[in-house]
Design an enzyme around this catalytic site. Structure first.
Site, PDB file in Angstrom:
ATOM      1  N   SER A   6       0.831  -1.207   0.000  1.00 16.12           N
ATOM      2  CA  SER A   6       0.000   0.000   0.000  1.00 16.12           C
ATOM      3  C   SER A   6       0.865   1.257   0.000  1.00 16.12           C
ATOM      4  O   SER A   6       1.699   1.457   0.891  1.00 16.12           O
ATOM      5  CB  SER A   6      -0.903  -0.011   1.236  1.00 16.12           C
ATOM      6  OG  SER A   6      -1.638   1.184   1.291  1.00 16.12           O
ATOM      7  N   HIS A  30      -1.233  -1.073  -4.266  1.00 15.28           N
ATOM      8  CA  HIS A  30      -2.518  -0.612  -3.724  1.00 15.28           C
ATOM      9  C   HIS A  30      -2.437   0.886  -3.472  1.00 15.28           C
ATOM     10  O   HIS A  30      -1.544   1.351  -2.764  1.00 15.28           O
ATOM     11  CB  HIS A  30      -2.795  -1.381  -2.429  1.00 15.28           C
ATOM     12  CG  HIS A  30      -4.130  -1.123  -1.838  1.00 15.28           C
ATOM     13  ND1 HIS A  30      -5.276  -1.740  -2.286  1.00 15.28           N
ATOM     14  CD2 HIS A  30      -4.516  -0.320  -0.820  1.00 15.28           C
ATOM     15  CE1 HIS A  30      -6.304  -1.330  -1.565  1.00 15.28           C
ATOM     16  NE2 HIS A  30      -5.868  -0.462  -0.665  1.00 15.28           N
ATOM     17  N   ASP A  32      -4.493   4.110  -2.115  1.00 14.37           N
ATOM     18  CA  ASP A  32      -5.654   4.562  -1.335  1.00 14.37           C
ATOM     19  C   ASP A  32      -6.012   6.006  -1.654  1.00 14.37           C
ATOM     20  O   ASP A  32      -5.162   6.892  -1.548  1.00 14.37           O
ATOM     21  CB  ASP A  32      -5.334   4.484   0.164  1.00 14.37           C
ATOM     22  CG  ASP A  32      -5.290   3.056   0.666  1.00 14.37           C
ATOM     23  OD1 ASP A  32      -6.248   2.313   0.415  1.00 14.37           O
ATOM     24  OD2 ASP A  32      -4.291   2.695   1.316  1.00 14.37           O
ATOM     25  N   MET A  34      -8.538   8.983  -0.393  1.00 15.68           N
ATOM     26  CA  MET A  34      -9.446   9.404   0.691  1.00 15.68           C
ATOM     27  C   MET A  34      -9.863  10.843   0.444  1.00 15.68           C
ATOM     28  O   MET A  34      -9.029  11.676   0.082  1.00 15.68           O
ATOM     29  CB  MET A  34      -8.722   9.314   2.033  1.00 15.68           C
ATOM     30  CG  MET A  34      -8.126   7.946   2.306  1.00 15.68           C
ATOM     31  SD  MET A  34      -7.244   7.956   3.873  1.00 15.68           S
ATOM     32  CE  MET A  34      -6.505   6.317   3.838  1.00 15.68           C
ATOM     33  N   HIS A  63      -8.090   2.090  -4.519  1.00 17.27           N
ATOM     34  CA  HIS A  63      -9.121   1.882  -3.487  1.00 17.27           C
ATOM     35  C   HIS A  63      -9.715   3.242  -3.141  1.00 17.27           C
ATOM     36  O   HIS A  63      -9.076   4.045  -2.472  1.00 17.27           O
ATOM     37  CB  HIS A  63      -8.443   1.228  -2.273  1.00 17.27           C
ATOM     38  CG  HIS A  63      -9.328   1.042  -1.094  1.00 17.27           C
ATOM     39  ND1 HIS A  63      -8.829   0.772   0.166  1.00 17.27           N
ATOM     40  CD2 HIS A  63     -10.678   1.074  -0.953  1.00 17.27           C
ATOM     41  CE1 HIS A  63      -9.836   0.657   1.021  1.00 17.27           C
ATOM     42  NE2 HIS A  63     -10.968   0.839   0.369  1.00 17.27           N
ATOM     43  N   MET A  65     -11.862   5.512  -1.134  1.00 15.84           N
ATOM     44  CA  MET A  65     -12.611   5.729   0.113  1.00 15.84           C
ATOM     45  C   MET A  65     -13.195   7.132   0.019  1.00 15.84           C
ATOM     46  O   MET A  65     -12.715   8.084   0.650  1.00 15.84           O
ATOM     47  CB  MET A  65     -11.674   5.581   1.324  1.00 15.84           C
ATOM     48  CG  MET A  65     -11.318   4.128   1.596  1.00 15.84           C
ATOM     49  SD  MET A  65      -9.853   3.979   2.637  1.00 15.84           S
ATOM     50  CE  MET A  65      -8.594   4.063   1.387  1.00 15.84           C
ATOM     51  N   MET A 137     -12.556  -4.919   4.225  1.00 12.42           N
ATOM     52  CA  MET A 137     -11.769  -4.045   5.104  1.00 12.42           C
ATOM     53  C   MET A 137     -11.664  -4.706   6.472  1.00 12.42           C
ATOM     54  O   MET A 137     -12.676  -4.949   7.134  1.00 12.42           O
ATOM     55  CB  MET A 137     -12.423  -2.670   5.245  1.00 12.42           C
ATOM     56  CG  MET A 137     -12.241  -1.754   4.052  1.00 12.42           C
ATOM     57  SD  MET A 137     -10.533  -1.536   3.496  1.00 12.42           S
ATOM     58  CE  MET A 137      -9.776  -0.786   4.943  1.00 12.42           C
ATOM     59  N   ASP A 175      -7.705  -5.962   3.465  1.00  9.30           N
ATOM     60  CA  ASP A 175      -6.932  -4.723   3.629  1.00  9.30           C
ATOM     61  C   ASP A 175      -7.032  -4.230   5.070  1.00  9.30           C
ATOM     62  O   ASP A 175      -8.120  -3.911   5.552  1.00  9.30           O
ATOM     63  CB  ASP A 175      -7.521  -3.680   2.660  1.00  9.30           C
ATOM     64  CG  ASP A 175      -6.793  -2.344   2.669  1.00  9.30           C
ATOM     65  OD1 ASP A 175      -5.743  -2.231   3.315  1.00  9.30           O
ATOM     66  OD2 ASP A 175      -7.297  -1.416   2.006  1.00  9.30           O
TER      67      ASP A 175
HETATM   68  C1  DX5 Z   1      -6.602   1.985   5.245  1.00 11.71           C
HETATM   69  C2  DX5 Z   1      -6.118   1.643   3.873  1.00 11.71           C
HETATM   70  C3  DX5 Z   1      -5.084   0.575   3.804  1.00 11.71           C
HETATM   71  C4  DX5 Z   1      -3.818   0.867   4.570  1.00 11.71           C
HETATM   72  C5  DX5 Z   1      -3.459  -0.413   5.246  1.00 11.71           C
HETATM   73  O1  DX5 Z   1      -7.767   2.724   5.165  1.00 11.71           O
HETATM   74  O2  DX5 Z   1      -7.193   1.224   3.045  1.00 11.71           O
HETATM   75  O3  DX5 Z   1      -4.791   0.222   2.463  1.00 11.71           O
HETATM   76  O4  DX5 Z   1      -2.739   1.297   3.782  1.00 11.71           O
HETATM   77  O5  DX5 Z   1      -2.422  -0.183   6.125  1.00 11.71           O
HETATM   78  P1  DX5 Z   1      -1.850  -1.281   7.143  1.00 11.71           P
HETATM   79  O6  DX5 Z   1      -1.376  -2.440   6.323  1.00 11.71           O
HETATM   80  O7  DX5 Z   1      -0.786  -0.551   7.832  1.00 11.71           O
HETATM   81  O8  DX5 Z   1      -2.999  -1.674   8.043  1.00 11.71           O
HETATM   82 ZN    ZN Z   2      -6.764   0.397   1.049  1.00 12.44          ZN
END
Ligand code: DX5
Ligand code: ZN
Length: 216
Positions: A6, A30, A32, A34, A63, A65, A137, A175
């Site tokens: 990630s 991956h 993310d 947000m 991903h 969010m 999740m 994840d």
């Molecule tokens: C959290 C993200 C994850 C995050 C996971 O909202 O969607 O992808 O990077 O991080 P770790 O592996 O540290 O839990």
């Molecule tokens: Zn994620």
């Protein structure tokens, strides 16, 4: 199974070096996104994805969010996504989700659906024939470095069992809080892709990725 490191945990001090280590040892990256609204945090915009895309040929697993996945899917498709996963909770509406899945497919990308820890897997049963990926999740979305939620195993098993009994085609991804302590059990429960942030980027990236990659 595959490991999807990630980008959230990638260090900006050693960006090129760390990205290179991921390029050499993984197939998925991956990414993310947000929006500060769907989750109480902000992460990356499309220019960062473009920059990574120029330096990596890995599968870009975006991903979202965000509260408006339809809007952001176009932006991140253009920036270089290969697959776009959004949250059922953005709409809590099956028909609206199908519309977004169709839209992502019209962009020639893989479409994934994700559920938060509080959402029951049965709620997205009607979406399973349409998606290429289901993302469970295993922490509350929004932040890296949280503790893995044990109840995620039952969700993985639910999606694995329906996939085999109904011959669906989706991959199952998990994840949040993934490490060498739970990787094997997650794969046994049904995970095809393990997303890992803090575990992969703390210490030696190559050996961390290898320690998550095990045969069933
Ligand atoms: C959290 C993200 C994850 C995050 C996971 O909202 O969607 O992808 O990077 O991080 P770790 O592996 O540290 O839990
Ligand atoms: Zn994620």
């Amino acid at each position: 199974m595959f490991v999807a490191p990630s980008v959230l945990a990638l260090s900006f001090d050693n960006f090129n070096e760390e990205l290179q280590a991921v390029n050499n040892n993984a197939k998925y990256l991956h990414f993310d996104v947000m929006d500060g609204h769907f989750v109480p945090n902000l992460s990356f915009g499309p220019d960062i994805l473009k920059q990574i895309r120029r330096n990596s040929s890995l599968f870009m697993d975006v991903h979202l969010m965000v509260s408006d996945p339809l809007y952001f899917s176009d932006i991140f498709a253009q920036a270089g996504a290969d697959g776009i996963t959004f949250h059922y909770e953005a709409y809590n509406d099956i028909n609206k989700c199908i519309e977004v899945i169709d839209h992502i497919h019209s962009l020639y990308l893989k479409a994934g659906i994700s559920i938060n820890p509080d959402t029951k897997p049965e709620e997205i049963e009607a979406l399973l024939p349409y998606v290429d990926l289901v993302l469970v999740m295993s922490v509350q979305p929004g932040f890296g470095g949280q503790a893995f939620k044990e109840e995620s195993y039952d969700k993985l098993k639910y999606f694995r069992n329906l996939k085999s009994s109904r011959r669906y085609n989706y991959l199952i991804e998990v994840d949040g809080g993934v490490s060498d302590r739970n990787a094997r059990d997650l794969v046994i429960a049904g995970a095809d892709i393990l997303v890992a942030g803090s575990y992969v980027f703390k210490g030696d990236i190559e050996s961390n990725i290898k320690s998550l990659t095990m045969k069933k």
